[in-house]
Scaffold this motif. Structure first.
Motif, short mmCIF file in Angstrom:
data_model
loop_
_atom_site.label_atom_id
_atom_site.label_comp_id
_atom_site.label_asym_id
_atom_site.label_seq_id
_atom_site.Cartn_x
_atom_site.Cartn_y
_atom_site.Cartn_z
N VAL A 63 0.84 -1.20 0.00
CA VAL A 63 0.00 0.00 0.00
C VAL A 63 0.87 1.25 0.00
N GLU A 64 1.91 1.24 0.81
CA GLU A 64 2.82 2.39 0.85
C GLU A 64 3.43 2.67 -0.52
N ARG A 65 3.85 1.61 -1.21
CA ARG A 65 4.42 1.80 -2.54
C ARG A 65 3.40 2.41 -3.50
N ALA A 66 2.16 1.95 -3.40
CA ALA A 66 1.13 2.46 -4.30
C ALA A 66 0.95 3.97 -4.15
N TYR A 67 1.00 4.46 -2.92
CA TYR A 67 0.86 5.90 -2.71
C TYR A 67 2.11 6.65 -3.14
N ARG A 68 3.26 6.11 -2.80
CA ARG A 68 4.49 6.82 -3.14
C ARG A 68 4.72 6.87 -4.64
N GLU A 69 4.26 5.86 -5.36
CA GLU A 69 4.34 5.90 -6.83
C GLU A 69 3.51 7.04 -7.40
N ARG A 70 2.53 7.48 -6.65
CA ARG A 70 1.68 8.60 -7.07
C ARG A 70 2.09 9.90 -6.38
N ALA A 71 3.25 9.90 -5.75
CA ALA A 71 3.79 11.08 -5.06
C ALA A 71 2.86 11.56 -3.95
N LEU A 72 2.22 10.61 -3.27
CA LEU A 72 1.32 10.93 -2.17
C LEU A 72 1.80 10.22 -0.90
N PRO A 73 1.56 10.81 0.26
CA PRO A 73 1.89 10.12 1.51
C PRO A 73 0.92 8.97 1.74
N PRO A 74 1.38 7.85 2.27
CA PRO A 74 0.44 6.76 2.59
C PRO A 74 -0.44 7.14 3.77
N ILE A 75 -1.73 6.96 3.60
CA ILE A 75 -2.71 7.25 4.66
C ILE A 75 -3.66 6.07 4.75
N PHE A 76 -3.94 5.64 5.97
CA PHE A 76 -4.89 4.57 6.21
C PHE A 76 -6.07 5.11 7.01
N GLN A 77 -7.28 4.74 6.60
CA GLN A 77 -8.48 5.04 7.37
C GLN A 77 -8.87 3.78 8.12
N LEU A 78 -8.88 3.87 9.45
CA LEU A 78 -9.10 2.68 10.28
C LEU A 78 -10.31 2.85 11.18
N ALA A 79 -11.12 1.80 11.24
CA ALA A 79 -12.23 1.74 12.19
C ALA A 79 -11.71 1.30 13.55
#
Length: 249
Positions: A63-79
């Motif tokens: 997941v982190e790679r997916a965001y960084r490939e898009r030049a975005l910080p990794p963010i998780f929304q958690l219940a």
């Protein structure tokens, strides 16, 4: 308004995912990776989509790679139930931000409410509506505003606005998801605050939703926003869920 009942079967995270749509999404290691140019955490965070969240190092790294490939910080929304993921992310250096409450209410008592003739209700936001909301909640320039426009118009919705001396002073949006309405973008320009405009706009918008078959409404509000919580309590909303964001470097 009275609190909604029989909520155990309602997936509020799924309602919110529909009511505030991201522009792109991809399934990554069991997570829904949502991206929209970094405009709002709601549209730019990973969500388990009601499935068992994978807290393994490999899944989180993907997941982190997916965001960084898009030049975005990794963010998780958690219940609240996703404690294992939270612990794993904290161990990876993530920081907790914006604990958010989900509130809901029935709109039954609003169906016959007299119309506030000063509130305009439309099916699409004009530039004045967008400008007023963005002036309060926006972060970024013209490119980010265009992304925000795509988000707020990504599903059927109603848009309310109140003008004072010709200028838009207060706005709100109600996403239409089956018989549910999602309340978003409640914003009043600073120079018009403490006059009750936000409450008027919100009441009128919810009543307009009720007239169009919306039976219940939900909203999300940051837990520390005491002023908004007081407003929503007056409107009959009660807490039904909560979640949080964890942001990586």
């Amino acid at each position: 308004m009275n609190p909604v009942t029989e909520l155990s079967a309602i997936d509020f995270a799924a309602l919110a995912d529909t009511g505030w749509p991201t522009l792109e999404r991809a399934g990554v290691a069991g997570w829904q990776v949502r991206t929209a140019g970094g405009v709002t955490k709601r549209a730019n965070s990973a969500w388990s989509a009601g499935c068992a969240a994978d807290a393994s190092p490999d899944a989180l790294a993907a997941v982190e790679r997916a965001y960084r490939e898009r030049a975005l910080p990794p963010i998780f929304q958690l219940a609240g139930a996703e404690a294992a993921v939270r612990a794993a992310l904290v161990g990876r250096g993530y920081r907790l931000v914006d604990e958010t409450l989900v509130l809901a209410a029935s709109l039954a008592s609003l169906a016959d409410q007299p119309r506030d003739i000063d509130i305009a209700i439309t099916r699409a936001p004009d530039d004045d509506w967008l400008g007023a909301w963005w002036a309060v909640d926006g972060r970024g320039g013209a490119a980010e505003l265009e992304i925000a426009r795509q988000i707020v118009t990504g599903v059927p919705a109603l848009y309310a606005s109140l003008r004072v001396d010709g200028a838009v002073a207060s706005v709100a949006r109600l996403a239409l998801v089956d018989t549910w309405g999602g309340l978003y973008c409640v914003a009043t320009l600073p120079e018009f605050r403490r006059r009750g405009y936000g409450e008027r706009v919100t009441r009128a918008l919810l009543a307009a939703g009720a007239e169009r078959g919306v039976t219940d409404a939900w909203l999300q509000v940051v837990a520390r926003n005491d002023g908004a919580l007081a407003l929503y309590s007056r409107l009959g909303f009660a807490e039904v869920d909560r979640y949080e964001y964890l942001v990586g470097a």
